[in-house]
Enzyme design. Structure first.
Site, PDB file in Angstrom:
ATOM      1  N   CYS A   1      12.002  42.675  45.392  1.00 38.84           N
ATOM      2  CA  CYS A   1      12.716  41.413  45.604  1.00 38.84           C
ATOM      3  C   CYS A   1      11.972  40.531  46.618  1.00 38.84           C
ATOM      4  O   CYS A   1      10.922  39.990  46.301  1.00 38.84           O
ATOM      5  CB  CYS A   1      14.160  41.670  46.015  1.00 38.84           C
ATOM      6  SG  CYS A   1      15.224  40.235  45.767  1.00 38.84           S
TER       7      CYS A   1
ATOM      8  N   HIS B   1      16.291  45.305  41.812  1.00 41.34           N
ATOM      9  CA  HIS B   1      16.524  46.416  42.746  1.00 41.34           C
ATOM     10  C   HIS B   1      16.657  47.733  41.979  1.00 41.34           C
ATOM     11  O   HIS B   1      17.721  48.025  41.424  1.00 41.34           O
ATOM     12  CB  HIS B   1      17.782  46.164  43.570  1.00 41.34           C
ATOM     13  CG  HIS B   1      17.633  45.062  44.566  1.00 41.34           C
ATOM     14  ND1 HIS B   1      17.159  45.276  45.840  1.00 41.34           N
ATOM     15  CD2 HIS B   1      17.880  43.732  44.468  1.00 41.34           C
ATOM     16  CE1 HIS B   1      17.118  44.123  46.495  1.00 41.34           C
ATOM     17  NE2 HIS B   1      17.550  43.171  45.689  1.00 41.34           N
TER      18      HIS B   1
ATOM     19  N   GLU C   1      16.844  50.661  43.257  1.00 41.63           N
ATOM     20  CA  GLU C   1      17.532  51.669  44.058  1.00 41.63           C
ATOM     21  C   GLU C   1      19.028  51.741  43.780  1.00 41.63           C
ATOM     22  O   GLU C   1      19.676  52.739  44.098  1.00 41.63           O
ATOM     23  CB  GLU C   1      17.295  51.420  45.553  1.00 41.63           C
ATOM     24  CG  GLU C   1      17.879  50.146  46.114  1.00 41.63           C
ATOM     25  CD  GLU C   1      16.990  48.917  45.971  1.00 41.63           C
ATOM     26  OE1 GLU C   1      17.211  47.942  46.703  1.00 41.63           O
ATOM     27  OE2 GLU C   1      16.077  48.941  45.118  1.00 41.63           O
TER      28      GLU C   1
END
Length: 507
Positions: free
Chosen positions: A77, A165, A167
């Site tokens: 990001c 993202h 994660e």
């Protein structure tokens, strides 16, 4: 041991990146961008986190990319946008702010970062800027409907960048992407295991402490238990543990936990200080004042007991990695530092050095290490319990009688959760003593007695929580038993509030 550096620019997801890396059995460390260390011989890769900032902000995080150019890099990001701008590309405000679920419209299947990740894969976006043009020498490896440069790579270098993202669980192939970066690109050996951690930590503790004595205050919780066990395995009787009964533990918990610790072979001193805490809390109703009073008395008792131990040079603590991370800040050294000490702070004249066996571990890793050490699930599987104990589950002032009532009601609640196999399906549960009384009828007599509230929540880390949907039949059984068996209670209610807006504890 191999490690990955995670350079934090203030993203709310940075800890989650670290947890995902650790899940791949790869050791990693989080460092604020302004104190980012130079890589050492063990560093195999670097991840630049996201950020709430824009690269165009006057105070935007500035990343020291040059010291890592010889290593594999993954920009996430803001990290991706910073890498693009710093290398000659452009970052512009998005025409459509992309937040939430998106799908990879195209994927370069030859790119090692996207191995086993198909086109159409769902990802999670959260950005107001987007990369307009890529730097010279970079090429697109994934796009969405609205973001052409959703992922790119610098050709001829193991430098990758993504605007989503991986994660978060909403990125359905995010785990695979992180595994690809670590294994395919960084060449990780996956040597971050509980067994390796224990071996290395035991030797480190022996070297650190030497022949000195370590004193440690135990709470009965998972962190302090595992930390004490590691210290005990390393230095044996040089460790002296102190377990203080503040009168605010669960029913029979002091005796049960003390006996359990002794079975674990810990060198432990039990201190009954119930009345001292009750006396200090007399007339205090304010939640913050309760906490400060309990902390002060705990320190006084602990200090008195520690001074009785000859040769004590070290204080053992159950500090874990999230505590360490929260003590750092991406906003510079002038920001307020949050300190974490299991004993709530130490007197200035207590000249003890601190030893923290768990400071590299996340909570789930602490439990894994505990299991590898052979600790029983009765200790490792315990629900979180607040440091001030039942004091913040008794709304209003504290009396020994209120504590007794709450302990009895809480014991019935917890035992029913265990008997019905709900205890391990709930993250945290407990009873709350409310500062109200209600009219009731028992037999032919009118009663005017206290109200107990039951609280049970589902959560991962306590940051957010939803109330547990316990079966009505189970709630009814618990309510009947509490009212029939606990003198002083004639009404039981159930808390169906989530966090946010409510908190898990009532105070």
């Amino acid at each position: 041991m191999q490690k990955v550096l995670i350079i934090d620019s203030g993203s709310q997801y940075t800890q989650l990146i670290a947890r995902r890396v650790r899940e791949q059995q790869v050791y990693c460390e989080i460092h604020p961008f302004h104190t980012a260390p130079a890589p050492d011989a063990d560093t195999i890769g670097v991840i630049f986190s996201g950020s709430p900032a824009s690269v165009h902000d006057a105070n935007a995080p500035q990343l020291t990319v040059d010291q890592y150019v010889h290593l594999p890099i993954l920009g996430v990001c803001y990290g991706a946008q910073y890498l693009a701008q710093a290398s000659g590309g452009t970052v512009i405000r998005s025409q459509i702010r992309e937040y939430g679920r998106a799908h990879l419209k195209t994927v370069d299947s030859s790119c090692p970062l996207f191995k086993h990740i198909p086109a159409g894969s769902q990802v999670w976006m959260s950005h107001g800027d987007t990369i307009g043009t890529l730097p010279a020498g970079a090429k697109v490896v994934a796009s969405t409907d609205h973001v052409e440069n959703a992922a790119y790579v610098f050709e001829g270098k193991p430098h990758y960048a993504i605007q989503f993202h991986p994660e978060v669980t909403h990125s359905l192939d995010g785990k695979q992407l992180i595994e690809n970066f670590l294994v395919e690109i960084c060449g990780a050996h996956r040597d971050w295991t509980s067994e390796n951690y224990i071996d290395a930590t035991l030797q480190q503790l022996k070297d650190q402490v030497g022949t000195d004595t370590v004193v440690m205050g135990l709470s009965g919780g998972v962190d302090s238990t595992v930390a004490a066990t590691l210290l005990s395995r390393a230095i044996g009787k040089q460790l002296v543990c102190i377990f203080i009964d503040n009168g605010l533990l669960r029913k029979d918990e002091y005796e049960a936990v003390l006996e359990s610790y002794k079975h674990q072979g810990l060198n432990i001193i039990g201190v009954d200080a119930k009345q001292r805490f009750y006396d200090a809390l007399t007339g205090i109703s304010d939640p913050e004042q309760k906490r400060k009073t309990i902390g002060r008395v705990f320190i006084e008792v602990f200090d008195e007991e520690a001074n009785k131990i000859d040769g004590a040079r070290w204080l053992g603590q159950g500090t874990i990695y999230p505590d360490v991370i929260e003590s750092m800040t991406v906003h510079g050294p002038s920001a307020t530092i949050k300190s974490h000490h299991n004993v709530g702070g130490l007197p200035e004249d207590m000249k003890l050095k601190v030893v923290e066996p768990l400071r590299s571990l996340f909570k789930d890793e602490v439990r894994l290490v505990g299991r590898a050490l052979g600790l029983p699930n009765t200790l490792l599987g315990r629900h979180p319990f607040p440091g001030p104990g039942l004091a913040i589950r008794i709304l209003g002032d504290i009396t020994a009688d209120k504590v007794r009532i709450l302990q009895e009601a809480d014991a019935i609640f917890i035992q029913n959760l265990k008997d019905s196999n709900w205890y391990d399906r709930v993250w945290q549960a407990g009873a709350i003593f409310l500062p109200v009384q209600s009219v009731g009828v028992m037999g032919d007599e009118r009663t005017y007695e206290h109200v107990i509230c039951l609280r049970a929540v589902q959560s991962v880390d306590g940051m957010t929580a939803d109330w547990s949907h316990l079966p009505y039949e189970l709630l009814g059984k618990i309510s009947n038993e509490i009212i029939n068996q606990v003198k002083g209670i004639n009404r039981v209610v159930y808390d169906i509030s989530s966090k946010p807006p409510a908190t898990i504890e009532w105070e």
